[in-house]
Design an enzyme around this catalytic site. Structure first.
Site, PDB file in Angstrom:
ATOM      1  N   CYS A  56       0.830  -1.212   0.000  1.00 51.95           N
ATOM      2  CA  CYS A  56       0.000   0.000   0.000  1.00 51.95           C
ATOM      3  C   CYS A  56       0.863   1.259   0.000  1.00 51.95           C
ATOM      4  CB  CYS A  56      -0.912  -0.033   1.226  1.00 51.95           C
ATOM      5  SG  CYS A  56      -1.768   1.508   1.568  1.00 51.95           S
ATOM      6  N   CYS A  64       0.059   3.636   2.866  1.00 53.43           N
ATOM      7  CA  CYS A  64       0.610   3.128   4.128  1.00 53.43           C
ATOM      8  C   CYS A  64       2.092   3.467   4.235  1.00 53.43           C
ATOM      9  CB  CYS A  64       0.419   1.615   4.234  1.00 53.43           C
ATOM     10  SG  CYS A  64      -1.299   1.089   4.147  1.00 53.43           S
TER      11      CYS A  64
END
Length: 98
Positions: free
Chosen positions: A22, A25
């Site tokens: 991600c 993230c």
């Protein structure tokens, strides 16, 4: 330790559900680390990879990463998904732990 035990272990627990793949993230990782250091002793920061902790992610109905959930005394008090500025994340946490 189970997820339920983890969120009840300390007075304030911030759980970040993330994924290694991600981009949002990865962008938030420095902020989450800084906040963990700044609030050490006041908030326990726990990062759970959704791919290796699917049961906990499913139980919390995590549909996007990153997803942040703040627990106070074992009760969910705040939840938000998506990338945000470090100061915004810090302000959200501080609102609930004062």
């Amino acid at each position: 330790m189970t997820y339920d035990q983890m969120i009840r272990e300390d007075e304030n627990v911030l759980v970040e559900f993330y994924a290694t793949w991600c981009g949002h993230c990865k962008a938030m990782a420095p902020a989450v680390g800084q906040i963990g250091e700044m609030l050490e002793g006041r908030v326990k920061v726990v990062q759970l990879d959704v791919d290796t902790n699917a049961e906990a992610a499913d139980a919390e109905e995590v549909n996007g990463t990153p997803t942040f959930i703040l627990y106070k005394n074992g009760k969910k008090v705040w939840r938000q998904s998506g990338e945000m500025a470090a100061d915004e994340l810090l302000n959200k946490i501080m609102t609930h732990i004062r």
